[in-house]
Write a protein that holds these residues in place. Structure first.
Motif, PDB file in Angstrom:
ATOM      1  N   THR A 224       0.825  -1.217   0.000  1.00  0.00           N
ATOM      2  CA  THR A 224       0.000   0.000   0.000  1.00  0.00           C
ATOM      3  C   THR A 224       0.854   1.261   0.000  1.00  0.00           C
ATOM      4  O   THR A 224       0.419   2.307  -0.477  1.00  0.00           O
ATOM      5  CB  THR A 224      -0.961   0.035   1.206  1.00  0.00           C
ATOM      6  OG1 THR A 224      -0.217  -0.152   2.416  1.00  0.00           O
ATOM      7  CG2 THR A 224      -2.017  -1.057   1.084  1.00  0.00           C
ATOM      8  N   ALA A 225       2.086   1.180   0.492  1.00  0.00           N
ATOM      9  CA  ALA A 225       2.984   2.336   0.446  1.00  0.00           C
ATOM     10  C   ALA A 225       3.321   2.715  -0.987  1.00  0.00           C
ATOM     11  O   ALA A 225       3.716   3.855  -1.254  1.00  0.00           O
ATOM     12  CB  ALA A 225       4.261   2.033   1.221  1.00  0.00           C
ATOM     13  N   LEU A 226       3.128   1.771  -1.923  1.00  0.00           N
ATOM     14  CA  LEU A 226       3.439   2.016  -3.331  1.00  0.00           C
ATOM     15  C   LEU A 226       2.218   2.466  -4.134  1.00  0.00           C
ATOM     16  O   LEU A 226       2.343   2.823  -5.299  1.00  0.00           O
ATOM     17  CB  LEU A 226       4.000   0.745  -3.966  1.00  0.00           C
ATOM     18  CG  LEU A 226       5.200   0.113  -3.253  1.00  0.00           C
ATOM     19  CD1 LEU A 226       5.597  -1.177  -3.943  1.00  0.00           C
ATOM     20  CD2 LEU A 226       6.377   1.083  -3.226  1.00  0.00           C
ATOM     21  N   LEU A 227       1.024   2.415  -3.522  1.00  0.00           N
ATOM     22  CA  LEU A 227      -0.222   2.729  -4.223  1.00  0.00           C
ATOM     23  C   LEU A 227      -0.700   4.140  -3.908  1.00  0.00           C
ATOM     24  O   LEU A 227      -0.579   4.616  -2.785  1.00  0.00           O
ATOM     25  CB  LEU A 227      -1.330   1.753  -3.793  1.00  0.00           C
ATOM     26  CG  LEU A 227      -1.080   0.248  -3.912  1.00  0.00           C
ATOM     27  CD1 LEU A 227      -2.313  -0.514  -3.430  1.00  0.00           C
ATOM     28  CD2 LEU A 227      -0.730  -0.150  -5.333  1.00  0.00           C
ATOM     29  N   HIS A 228      -1.285   4.798  -4.923  1.00  0.00           N
ATOM     30  CA  HIS A 228      -2.022   6.027  -4.660  1.00  0.00           C
ATOM     31  C   HIS A 228      -3.186   5.701  -3.724  1.00  0.00           C
ATOM     32  O   HIS A 228      -3.698   4.575  -3.709  1.00  0.00           O
ATOM     33  CB  HIS A 228      -2.570   6.617  -5.966  1.00  0.00           C
ATOM     34  CG  HIS A 228      -1.540   7.360  -6.757  1.00  0.00           C
ATOM     35  ND1 HIS A 228      -1.202   8.659  -6.499  1.00  0.00           N
ATOM     36  CD2 HIS A 228      -0.772   6.975  -7.810  1.00  0.00           C
ATOM     37  CE1 HIS A 228      -0.269   9.059  -7.353  1.00  0.00           C
ATOM     38  NE2 HIS A 228       0.014   8.051  -8.160  1.00  0.00           N
ATOM     39  N   GLU A 229      -3.634   6.684  -2.964  1.00  0.00           N
ATOM     40  CA  GLU A 229      -4.725   6.457  -2.015  1.00  0.00           C
ATOM     41  C   GLU A 229      -5.992   5.973  -2.700  1.00  0.00           C
ATOM     42  O   GLU A 229      -6.766   5.204  -2.126  1.00  0.00           O
ATOM     43  CB  GLU A 229      -5.011   7.734  -1.219  1.00  0.00           C
ATOM     44  CG  GLU A 229      -3.942   8.053  -0.187  1.00  0.00           C
ATOM     45  CD  GLU A 229      -4.340   9.217   0.703  1.00  0.00           C
ATOM     46  OE1 GLU A 229      -5.502   9.659   0.608  1.00  0.00           O
ATOM     47  OE2 GLU A 229      -3.490   9.675   1.485  1.00  0.00           O
ATOM     48  N   ASP A 230      -6.227   6.443  -3.946  1.00  0.00           N
ATOM     49  CA  ASP A 230      -7.427   6.021  -4.674  1.00  0.00           C
ATOM     50  C   ASP A 230      -7.087   5.049  -5.801  1.00  0.00           C
ATOM     51  O   ASP A 230      -7.772   4.996  -6.825  1.00  0.00           O
ATOM     52  CB  ASP A 230      -8.186   7.230  -5.222  1.00  0.00           C
ATOM     53  CG  ASP A 230      -7.344   8.048  -6.199  1.00  0.00           C
ATOM     54  OD1 ASP A 230      -6.116   7.812  -6.282  1.00  0.00           O
ATOM     55  OD2 ASP A 230      -7.910   8.930  -6.884  1.00  0.00           O
ATOM     56  N   ALA A 231      -6.019   4.270  -5.620  1.00  0.00           N
ATOM     57  CA  ALA A 231      -5.640   3.259  -6.614  1.00  0.00           C
ATOM     58  C   ALA A 231      -6.783   2.276  -6.826  1.00  0.00           C
ATOM     59  O   ALA A 231      -7.625   2.069  -5.944  1.00  0.00           O
ATOM     60  CB  ALA A 231      -4.391   2.510  -6.151  1.00  0.00           C
TER      61      ALA A 231
END
Length: 331
Positions: A224-231
């Motif tokens: 999740t550290a690699l994902l945009h918040e709205d991925a």
């Protein structure tokens, strides 16, 4: 010149246009397989009617005219390829259900090599990659077929309005009007601008290495550290799609738990990074195909994950191994 030599010469002249025609037909149809069928039909029609080719236009223009007519005939059936997010709102993980839809529903991924001709100009390469992205091709599907053809020919292939008018047997004014309407529709759908695959980009390379380590290690905090918040996460042929860290992690630790222990093999699809996703075999002796995972990156983070689950179709198309050994190498 012998008939055999003439035949070989014509074959060679037609074949050198195959890749760019496949790219054109893919943008029109949204399907890698239908695009290849359309180009094959184009080549057969060109062969059969070559004696009627008068040479008033270039061979390339003539082939595009045939390919356009083939695509328009195929689109008369009214099918519009889509992504799950084009069909419904995001589903909260607490309500998530796997409902599959027919194959003809879905926008399909495509290997870059099948649709991107080799060009010297880096600017041309950038445009070619930009316009085969999943989001852009999905936006094209909102256009009526002739507007779609006009937009691709004018904006992607940089044809003159007069050339497009001649191809479509219409007027320059009609072409310009269709282009204006097509641009307005594309602007409304606002296809996200994502980063192209670039193996020379050290930042992108590092991001993808971290993604592989997090996914294979099933480390949700690192992922999740690699994902945009709205991925987003989607899984055709299922119409379910999820948005945001909580729902994606909830899915991965729930139904998606079957992905624990997977291996990822890098590839490229639609001008963007992708992975062949393999699950461990029940006997622990290796890994078998599970999904083609297309990654959309924006501003240094993952914007979208599209996992195409029909591996019997995608893995052969992308020339991916049918199995990995115990150590994760192609078997």
């Amino acid at each position: 010149m012998s008939d055999t030599a003439t035949t070989q010469d014509l074959d060679s002249r037609l074949e050198k246009h195959r890749t760019e025609l496949t790219g054109y037909c893919y943008r029109m149809l949204g399907s890698a397989f239908e695009a290849e069928d359309a180009v094959q039909d184009t080549m057969v029609r060109a062969w059969r009617s070559f004696d009627k080719f008068e040479g008033r236009s270039s061979l390339r223009s003539w082939l595009y005219r045939i390919a356009t007519n083939v695509c328009l005939d195929m689109l008369n059936a009214g099918n519009r390829r889509a992504r799950p997010m084009d069909l419904s709102e995001a589903t909260p993980v607490s309500q998530a259900k796997l409902n599959s839809r027919p194959e003809v529903t879905w926008l399909e991924p495509v290997p870059d090599g099948r649709v991107l001709p080799s060009v010297v100009d880096p600017a041309e390469t950038a445009v070619e990659r930009e316009t085969i992205r999943l989001a852009f091709v999905a936006a094209l599907q909102h256009l009526p077929p002739k507007q779609r053809a006009v937009l691709i020919l004018r904006e992607v292939l940089a044809w003159k309005a007069s050339e497009v008018a001649e191809l479509l047997e219409t007027t320059v004014a009609s072409v310009n009007s269709a282009l204006q309407r097509a641009r307005a529709t594309i602007a409304e759908s606002q296809p996200a601008s994502t980063d192209a695959s670039d193996p020379l980009d050290e930042e992108q390379k590092a991001l993808l290495e971290r993604y592989v380590a997090a996914f294979e290690g099933y480390d949700m905090k690192a992922l999740t550290a690699l994902l945009h918040e709205d991925a987003t996460l989607s899984m055709p042929p299922y119409d379910l799609w999820l948005r945001g860290h909580d729902d994606i992690v909830g899915w991965m630790l729930g139904v998606g738990e079957v992905c624990r222990g997977s291996r990822l093999l890098p590839t490229v699809a639609n001008g963007t990074p992708a992975f062949a996703h393999y699950h461990p075999t029940p006997d622990g002796d290796g890994y078998t195909p599970w999904a083609l995972m297309v990654i959309e990156i924006e501003e240094g983070k993952v914007r979208g994950i599209s996992s195409f689950l029909d591996t019997e179709r995608w893995f052969p198309l992308f020339d991916l191994p049918a199995r990995l050994g115990k150590d994760g190498s192609p078997a």
